[in-house]
Enzyme design. Structure first.
Site, short mmCIF file in Angstrom:
data_model
loop_
_atom_site.label_atom_id
_atom_site.label_comp_id
_atom_site.label_asym_id
_atom_site.label_seq_id
_atom_site.Cartn_x
_atom_site.Cartn_y
_atom_site.Cartn_z
N ASN A 10 0.84 -1.20 0.00
CA ASN A 10 0.00 0.00 0.00
C ASN A 10 0.88 1.25 0.00
OD1 ASN A 10 -2.62 -1.27 0.22
ND2 ASN A 10 -2.00 -1.89 2.28
N ASP A 71 10.18 -7.35 1.59
CA ASP A 71 10.44 -6.95 2.97
C ASP A 71 11.90 -6.51 3.05
OD1 ASP A 71 9.54 -6.53 5.57
OD2 ASP A 71 10.37 -8.42 6.27
N THR A 72 12.14 -5.46 3.81
CA THR A 72 13.48 -4.87 3.89
C THR A 72 13.92 -4.72 5.33
OG1 THR A 72 13.18 -3.62 1.84
CG2 THR A 72 14.78 -2.74 3.37
N PHE A 154 13.35 8.32 3.27
CA PHE A 154 12.52 7.93 4.41
C PHE A 154 13.31 6.95 5.29
CE2 PHE A 154 11.31 3.53 3.39
CZ PHE A 154 11.77 3.45 2.08
N TYR A 156 15.65 5.03 7.50
CA TYR A 156 17.00 5.26 8.01
C TYR A 156 17.90 6.00 7.01
CZ TYR A 156 15.62 1.76 11.50
OH TYR A 156 14.97 1.08 12.51
N LYS A 177 19.56 7.16 -5.71
CA LYS A 177 19.24 6.12 -4.71
C LYS A 177 18.54 4.95 -5.39
CE LYS A 177 16.53 4.72 -0.81
NZ LYS A 177 15.38 4.88 0.05
N HIS A 182 19.19 -1.35 -2.36
CA HIS A 182 18.80 -2.74 -2.10
C HIS A 182 17.53 -3.12 -2.85
CE1 HIS A 182 17.71 0.44 0.62
NE2 HIS A 182 16.56 -0.17 0.89
N ARG A 183 16.49 -2.24 -2.76
CA ARG A 183 15.19 -2.58 -3.38
C ARG A 183 15.33 -2.61 -4.91
NH1 ARG A 183 12.54 -0.56 0.21
NH2 ARG A 183 12.97 1.55 -0.46
P1 IMP Z 1 9.75 -2.46 4.59
O1 IMP Z 1 9.79 -3.92 4.84
O2 IMP Z 1 10.13 -2.11 3.20
O3 IMP Z 1 8.48 -1.81 5.03
O4 IMP Z 1 10.92 -1.82 5.47
C1 IMP Z 1 10.99 -1.97 6.89
C2 IMP Z 1 11.67 -0.75 7.48
O5 IMP Z 1 13.01 -0.64 6.96
C3 IMP Z 1 11.00 0.56 7.14
O6 IMP Z 1 10.04 0.87 8.11
C4 IMP Z 1 12.15 1.55 7.15
O7 IMP Z 1 12.40 2.00 8.45
C5 IMP Z 1 13.34 0.71 6.72
N1 IMP Z 1 13.61 0.88 5.28
C6 IMP Z 1 13.17 0.10 4.25
N2 IMP Z 1 13.65 0.54 3.07
C7 IMP Z 1 14.39 1.63 3.37
C8 IMP Z 1 15.13 2.54 2.57
O8 IMP Z 1 15.21 2.44 1.32
N3 IMP Z 1 15.75 3.53 3.23
C9 IMP Z 1 15.71 3.68 4.58
N4 IMP Z 1 15.02 2.88 5.37
C10 IMP Z 1 14.36 1.86 4.77
#
Ligand code: IMP
Length: 201
Positions: A10, A71-72, A154, A156, A177, A182-183
């Protein structure tokens, strides 16, 4: 070869990023909103793969078309890999990105510059049929600096200095970026797979 892909998120920033990446392919990107699916899947697994699979599978069960979820996490060596899979709630439940950054900087206060290595990892799960799925990973190496720098991005971003750059993710242009993150790396591998290979039976 698939012609439609549902992305299980979302988050508008992620949707924009992923759409841009698939622009040059013949794959149409659909969002949960496009299909009027309202769902919030709880990320309660202890690995990125576990959470990505859970999200992708739950959404495939509703939509029954190939879908992906990602997931990150940020993994910091001096903290034994924390915050890792718990990156979004490092400072607690219902916290802001700033709360998480402050806790990270605080926990690294006494750690010397040479020992602040960290990496972002993204795991994408592509779920294309019942119990049939693949994972793609992207990693961006860097280090955590001692104070926040930059306003873009956003999470970190303001404390993460990617290797080979003297600007944080929050100081770099979004396009830069999106090329090295990573993404982006995980989705590039995924896109390459989708456009060059046939799915295993
Ligand atoms: P998500 O699984 O992509 O929602 O990431 C989990 C958390 O990792 C997020 O709430 C952010 O705090 C952090 N995060 C994910 N991707 C990034 C990024 O590209 N830059 C900085 N923080 C990130």
């Amino acid at each position: 070869m698939i012609d439609k892909l549902l992305i299980a998120t979302n988050n508008k920033d992620k949707v924009r990023e992923i759409r841009k990446l698939f622009e040059s392919s013949n794959i149409e990107i659909l969002t949960l909103k496009d299909l009027n699916i309202e769902i919030e899947v709880e990320e309660d697994k202890d690995t990125l793969e576990g959470n990505a699979l859970k999200k992708a599978e739950e959404i495939w069960k509703i939509a029954r078309i190939p879908c992906s979820a990602d997931d990150t996490g940020l993994f910091v060596d001096a903290l034994n890999g924390s915050p890792g899979v718990y990156s979004s709630r490092y400072a607690g439940e219902n916290v802001t990105y700033a709360d998480n950054r402050h806790k990270l900087l605080h926990n690294l206060k006494k750690v010397a510059d040479g020992n602040r290595k960290a990496r972002f990892k993204t795991c994408v799960c592509f779920y294309y049929d019942e119990n049939k799925y693949l994972f793609f990973e992207g990693v961006c190496e860097g280090k955590i600096i001692g104070e926040e720098r930059g306003e873009k991005g956003f999470g970190y971003d303001a404390v993460f200095l990617p290797d080979g750059f003297n600007k944080t993710f929050a100081e770099l242009e979004i396009d830069v970026k999106n090329r090295i993150s990573h993404r982006a790396k995980a989705f590039e591998k995924f896109k390459e797979y989708l456009t060059e290979f046939n799915l295993p039976e």
